[in-house]
Write an enzyme that holds these catalytic residues in place. Structure first.
Site, PDB file in Angstrom:
ATOM      1  N   ARG A 124       0.780  11.520  -9.796  1.00 30.28           N
ATOM      2  CA  ARG A 124       1.302  10.181  -9.483  1.00 30.28           C
ATOM      3  C   ARG A 124       2.721   9.987 -10.009  1.00 30.28           C
ATOM      4  NH1 ARG A 124      -2.911   7.021  -7.470  1.00 30.28           N
ATOM      5  NH2 ARG A 124      -4.965   7.272  -8.422  1.00 30.28           N
ATOM      6  N   PHE A 164      -1.495  16.123   3.361  1.00 28.30           N
ATOM      7  CA  PHE A 164      -1.931  15.412   2.164  1.00 28.30           C
ATOM      8  C   PHE A 164      -0.751  15.374   1.204  1.00 28.30           C
ATOM      9  CE2 PHE A 164      -3.972  14.217  -1.698  1.00 28.30           C
ATOM     10  CZ  PHE A 164      -4.861  13.258  -1.249  1.00 28.30           C
ATOM     11  N   ASP A 180      -3.686   5.401   6.115  1.00 27.10           N
ATOM     12  CA  ASP A 180      -4.271   6.648   6.602  1.00 27.10           C
ATOM     13  C   ASP A 180      -5.297   6.314   7.695  1.00 27.10           C
ATOM     14  OD1 ASP A 180      -4.783   9.475   6.498  1.00 27.10           O
ATOM     15  OD2 ASP A 180      -6.401   9.161   5.072  1.00 27.10           O
ATOM     16  N   GLU A 203       0.845  -1.200   0.000  1.00 32.04           N
ATOM     17  CA  GLU A 203       0.000   0.000   0.000  1.00 32.04           C
ATOM     18  C   GLU A 203       0.877   1.247   0.000  1.00 32.04           C
ATOM     19  OE1 GLU A 203      -2.476   1.478  -0.742  1.00 32.04           O
ATOM     20  OE2 GLU A 203      -4.004   1.633   0.811  1.00 32.04           O
ATOM     21  N   ASP A 204       0.436   2.283  -0.678  1.00 42.11           N
ATOM     22  CA  ASP A 204       1.208   3.520  -0.701  1.00 42.11           C
ATOM     23  C   ASP A 204       1.190   4.216   0.661  1.00 42.11           C
ATOM     24  OD1 ASP A 204      -1.510   4.154  -0.900  1.00 42.11           O
ATOM     25  OD2 ASP A 204      -1.304   5.436  -2.660  1.00 42.11           O
TER      26      ASP A 204
HETATM   27  P1  IMP Z   1      -7.330   4.692   4.282  1.00 39.03           P
HETATM   28  O1  IMP Z   1      -8.373   3.670   3.902  1.00 39.03           O
HETATM   29  O2  IMP Z   1      -7.940   5.928   4.863  1.00 39.03           O
HETATM   30  O3  IMP Z   1      -6.216   4.142   5.144  1.00 39.03           O
HETATM   31  O4  IMP Z   1      -6.749   5.268   2.967  1.00 39.03           O
HETATM   32  C1  IMP Z   1      -5.914   4.635   2.193  1.00 39.03           C
HETATM   33  C2  IMP Z   1      -5.896   5.254   0.817  1.00 39.03           C
HETATM   34  O5  IMP Z   1      -6.212   6.648   0.814  1.00 39.03           O
HETATM   35  C3  IMP Z   1      -4.516   5.160   0.273  1.00 39.03           C
HETATM   36  O6  IMP Z   1      -4.405   4.004  -0.497  1.00 39.03           O
HETATM   37  C4  IMP Z   1      -4.380   6.377  -0.585  1.00 39.03           C
HETATM   38  O7  IMP Z   1      -4.768   6.058  -1.895  1.00 39.03           O
HETATM   39  C5  IMP Z   1      -5.366   7.357  -0.051  1.00 39.03           C
HETATM   40  N1  IMP Z   1      -4.665   8.412   0.718  1.00 39.03           N
HETATM   41  C6  IMP Z   1      -4.651   8.595   2.049  1.00 39.03           C
HETATM   42  N2  IMP Z   1      -3.909   9.661   2.399  1.00 39.03           N
HETATM   43  C7  IMP Z   1      -3.436  10.156   1.242  1.00 39.03           C
HETATM   44  C8  IMP Z   1      -2.568  11.261   0.935  1.00 39.03           C
HETATM   45  O8  IMP Z   1      -2.068  12.010   1.789  1.00 39.03           O
HETATM   46  N3  IMP Z   1      -2.293  11.448  -0.377  1.00 39.03           N
HETATM   47  C9  IMP Z   1      -2.803  10.661  -1.364  1.00 39.03           C
HETATM   48  N4  IMP Z   1      -3.596   9.620  -1.121  1.00 39.03           N
HETATM   49  C10 IMP Z   1      -3.924   9.374   0.173  1.00 39.03           C
HETATM   50 MG    MG Z   2      -4.640   4.087  -2.662  1.00 41.56          MG
END
Ligand code: IMP
Ligand code: MG
Length: 175
Positions: free
Chosen positions: A162, A149, A100, A96-97
């Site tokens: 990207r 962000f 969050d 995963e990138d």
């Molecule tokens: P989560 O489900 O909230 O943990 O979010 C995960 C996904 O949200 C990641 O795979 C990202 O694609 C996107 N995401 C969360 N924070 C960021 C950010 O700061 N920049 C870009 N994408 C984000």
């Molecule tokens: Mg993502």
């Protein structure tokens, strides 16, 4: 107009990804693994991470949505593309990138566990622990960051940025 502030240069990222790869090499020595990339944000990280691992490895990709086109989660995860292959009794590294809220990874952990892999580990390049809603932890983390962000190295804002080779902070006026 303010500029995108660089948080990690491509050299810093390369150095850290190589360390993560070395750790995975050591942990799975002599075994085969499947890298499961979460589209689209993880594709660049997966490409670099996989090439710093010398194990017998295959790739698969999964896609889900939680963000829509904006910058903040809408709180609901939907599966858009499932795995192509069975992961039963296999070693899975979920790539995963950025971790969050944890909604995406807690959903995917459950989904993949149901297929009974031999092992399942999470590799996240970035982690924003202050944003966590679901208690998910990565097994391999690149960098812990505060609640900015970020964009670049696979990560987008509304599908843009990207292809930036470094990771930057999106200034609020570009939101
Ligand atoms: P989560 O489900 O909230 O943990 O979010 C995960 C996904 O949200 C990641 O795979 C990202 O694609 C996107 N995401 C969360 N924070 C960021 C950010 O700061 N920049 C870009 N994408 C984000
Ligand atoms: Mg993502």
């Amino acid at each position: 107009m303010s500029e995108i502030k660089i948080l990690y240069t491509r050299e810093q990222i390369a150095q850290r990804v190589a360390e993560m790869g070395a750790q995975i090499n050591a942990d799975f020595s002599g075994q085969t693994i499947i890298f499961v990339g979460i589209l689209k944000g993880a594709c660049i990280f997966l490409s670099d991470l996989a090439r710093s691992v010398q194990l017998d490895a295959t790739f698969d990709f999964i896609s889900c949505s939680s963000y829509g086109k904006g910058a903040r989660s809408i709180g609901e995860v939907k599966l858009i593309k499932d795995l192509d292959q069975s992961v039963q009794d296999k070693n899975v590294i979920l790539v995963e990138d950025i971790l969050d809220t944890g909604l995406t990874l807690s959903y995917l952990k459950k989904l993949i566990s149901a297929h009974q892999p031999r092992a399942m580990k999470i590799a996240a390049l970035l982690d924003k622990p202050s944003r966590r809603v679901q208690p998910v932890k990565a097994d391999y983390t690149g960098f812990e960051i505060p609640d900015h962000f970020v964009i670049g190295y696979g990560m987008d804002y509304a599908e843009r940025y990207r292809n930036l080779p470094s990771i930057g902070i999106l200034p609020p006026e570009l939101f």
